[in-house]
Design a protein around this motif. Structure first.
Motif, PDB file in Angstrom:
ATOM      1  N   GLN A   3     -15.624  -1.402  -7.020  1.00 43.44           N
ATOM      2  CA  GLN A   3     -15.088  -0.467  -6.052  1.00 43.44           C
ATOM      3  C   GLN A   3     -14.264  -1.210  -5.013  1.00 43.44           C
ATOM      4  N   LEU A   4     -13.049  -0.731  -4.773  1.00 45.35           N
ATOM      5  CA  LEU A   4     -12.184  -1.242  -3.726  1.00 45.35           C
ATOM      6  C   LEU A   4     -11.849  -0.070  -2.814  1.00 45.35           C
ATOM      7  N   VAL A   5     -12.154  -0.195  -1.537  1.00 43.04           N
ATOM      8  CA  VAL A   5     -11.982   0.900  -0.598  1.00 43.04           C
ATOM      9  C   VAL A   5     -11.070   0.461   0.533  1.00 43.04           C
ATOM     10  N   GLU A   6      -9.884   1.072   0.602  1.00 39.72           N
ATOM     11  CA  GLU A   6      -8.920   0.765   1.650  1.00 39.72           C
ATOM     12  C   GLU A   6      -9.169   1.632   2.882  1.00 39.72           C
ATOM     13  N   SER A   7      -8.791   1.100   4.032  1.00 43.89           N
ATOM     14  CA  SER A   7      -8.843   1.852   5.272  1.00 43.89           C
ATOM     15  C   SER A   7      -7.810   1.287   6.236  1.00 43.89           C
ATOM     16  N   GLY A   8      -7.511   2.033   7.286  1.00 49.47           N
ATOM     17  CA  GLY A   8      -6.631   1.557   8.333  1.00 49.47           C
ATOM     18  C   GLY A   8      -5.241   2.149   8.339  1.00 49.47           C
ATOM     19  N   GLY A   9      -4.907   2.960   7.350  1.00 42.27           N
ATOM     20  CA  GLY A   9      -3.597   3.576   7.324  1.00 42.27           C
ATOM     21  C   GLY A   9      -3.461   4.661   8.379  1.00 42.27           C
ATOM     22  N   TYR A  37      -0.303  -3.821  -2.707  1.00 39.84           N
ATOM     23  CA  TYR A  37       0.884  -3.241  -3.307  1.00 39.84           C
ATOM     24  C   TYR A  37       1.189  -1.936  -2.591  1.00 39.84           C
ATOM     25  N   ARG A  38       2.404  -1.457  -2.734  1.00 36.51           N
ATOM     26  CA  ARG A  38       2.749  -0.179  -2.121  1.00 36.51           C
ATOM     27  C   ARG A  38       3.676   0.613  -3.024  1.00 36.51           C
ATOM     28  N   ASP A  89       8.891   0.860   5.437  1.00 38.18           N
ATOM     29  CA  ASP A  89       7.542   0.441   5.072  1.00 38.18           C
ATOM     30  C   ASP A  89       6.653   1.626   4.717  1.00 38.18           C
ATOM     31  N   THR A  90       7.133   2.837   4.941  1.00 42.44           N
ATOM     32  CA  THR A  90       6.355   4.029   4.626  1.00 42.44           C
ATOM     33  C   THR A  90       6.035   4.075   3.135  1.00 42.44           C
ATOM     34  N   ALA A  91       4.749   4.175   2.810  1.00 41.26           N
ATOM     35  CA  ALA A  91       4.303   4.164   1.419  1.00 41.26           C
ATOM     36  C   ALA A  91       2.797   4.348   1.381  1.00 41.26           C
ATOM     37  N   VAL A  92       2.284   4.567   0.180  1.00 39.81           N
ATOM     38  CA  VAL A  92       0.856   4.453  -0.055  1.00 39.81           C
ATOM     39  C   VAL A  92       0.573   3.000  -0.401  1.00 39.81           C
ATOM     40  N   TYR A  93      -0.361   2.400   0.302  1.00 43.78           N
ATOM     41  CA  TYR A  93      -0.705   0.998   0.108  1.00 43.78           C
ATOM     42  C   TYR A  93      -1.998   0.892  -0.691  1.00 43.78           C
ATOM     43  N   TYR A  94      -1.970   0.060  -1.735  1.00 42.66           N
ATOM     44  CA  TYR A  94      -3.091  -0.096  -2.652  1.00 42.66           C
ATOM     45  C   TYR A  94      -3.626  -1.518  -2.628  1.00 42.66           C
ATOM     46  N   CYS A  95      -4.936  -1.631  -2.644  1.00 45.41           N
ATOM     47  CA  CYS A  95      -5.617  -2.911  -2.759  1.00 45.41           C
ATOM     48  C   CYS A  95      -5.823  -3.250  -4.229  1.00 45.41           C
ATOM     49  N   ASN A  96      -5.732  -4.535  -4.560  1.00 42.78           N
ATOM     50  CA  ASN A  96      -5.818  -4.999  -5.938  1.00 42.78           C
ATOM     51  C   ASN A  96      -6.693  -6.242  -6.035  1.00 42.78           C
ATOM     52  N   ALA A  97      -7.505  -6.297  -7.093  1.00 43.22           N
ATOM     53  CA  ALA A  97      -8.275  -7.491  -7.437  1.00 43.22           C
ATOM     54  C   ALA A  97      -7.876  -7.936  -8.828  1.00 43.22           C
ATOM     55  N   TYR A 106      -8.665  -9.049 -15.830  1.00 45.09           N
ATOM     56  CA  TYR A 106      -9.410  -7.956 -15.228  1.00 45.09           C
ATOM     57  C   TYR A 106      -8.720  -7.556 -13.926  1.00 45.09           C
ATOM     58  N   ILE A 107      -8.258  -6.321 -13.868  1.00 42.05           N
ATOM     59  CA  ILE A 107      -7.538  -5.804 -12.712  1.00 42.05           C
ATOM     60  C   ILE A 107      -8.218  -4.534 -12.227  1.00 42.05           C
ATOM     61  N   HIS A 108      -8.381  -4.433 -10.917  1.00 37.79           N
ATOM     62  CA  HIS A 108      -8.966  -3.254 -10.303  1.00 37.79           C
ATOM     63  C   HIS A 108      -8.103  -2.806  -9.135  1.00 37.79           C
ATOM     64  N   TRP A 109      -8.093  -1.504  -8.908  1.00 36.98           N
ATOM     65  CA  TRP A 109      -7.285  -0.902  -7.852  1.00 36.98           C
ATOM     66  C   TRP A 109      -8.122  -0.019  -6.956  1.00 36.98           C
ATOM     67  N   GLY A 110      -7.753   0.011  -5.688  1.00 39.38           N
ATOM     68  CA  GLY A 110      -8.330   0.968  -4.764  1.00 39.38           C
ATOM     69  C   GLY A 110      -7.626   2.305  -4.860  1.00 39.38           C
ATOM     70  N   GLN A 111      -8.075   3.248  -4.057  1.00 37.57           N
ATOM     71  CA  GLN A 111      -7.539   4.607  -4.112  1.00 37.57           C
ATOM     72  C   GLN A 111      -6.242   4.772  -3.328  1.00 37.57           C
ATOM     73  N   GLY A 112      -5.935   3.830  -2.469  1.00 33.81           N
ATOM     74  CA  GLY A 112      -4.727   3.871  -1.672  1.00 33.81           C
ATOM     75  C   GLY A 112      -4.944   4.454  -0.285  1.00 33.81           C
ATOM     76  N   THR A 113      -4.121   4.015   0.650  1.00 34.83           N
ATOM     77  CA  THR A 113      -4.130   4.556   2.005  1.00 34.83           C
ATOM     78  C   THR A 113      -2.688   4.748   2.466  1.00 34.83           C
TER      79      THR A 113
END
Length: 119
Positions: A3-9, A37-38, A89-97, A106-113
């Motif tokens: 699980q990758l959980v983004e916050s702060g947007g 990524y965005r 810079d306006t976009a949905v920003y995604y976390c990646n592992a 092995y690649i994982h993505w968050g839901q985006g913020t």
């Protein structure tokens, strides 16, 4: 379970700042390359910044000098400090592992913020 959980947007004015956070679980955080990524409307997802397990960093040319990626392995968290924000810079920003193990990636993505930069 990974699980990758983004916050702060949020909504900020041009020239303002935001700090995004991504909290990871279900992975051995310290051995993963982490990234941000965005994706803007009508555009492909693009690399913003990455940070390796040894804390080597890489940035897109469009954000160099304005954004800083960092990681806190004790908290299993990667951050993106964004300064001098621009409307583009306006976009949905995604976390990646990202890691390799026995020739398998092995690649994982968050839901985006959502980050919106507007007057």
């Amino acid at each position: 379970q990974v699980q990758l959980v983004e916050s702060g947007g949020g909504l900020v004015q041009p020239g303002g700042s935001l700090r995004l956070s991504c909290a990871a679980s279900g992975i051995i955080f310290s051995i993963n390359t982490m990234g941000w990524y965005r994706q803007a409307p009508g555009k492909q997802r693009e690399l913003v910044a990455t940070i390796t397990s040894s804390r080597s960093t890489n940035y897109a040319d469009s954000v160099k000098g304005r954004f800083t990626i960092s990681r806190d392995n004790a908290k299993n968290t990667v951050y993106l400090q964004m300064n001098s924000l621009k409307p583009e810079d306006t976009a949905v920003y995604y976390c990646n592992a990202d890691r390799w193990y026995q020739n398998i990636r092995y690649i994982h993505w968050g839901q985006g913020t959502q980050v919106t930069v507007s007057s």
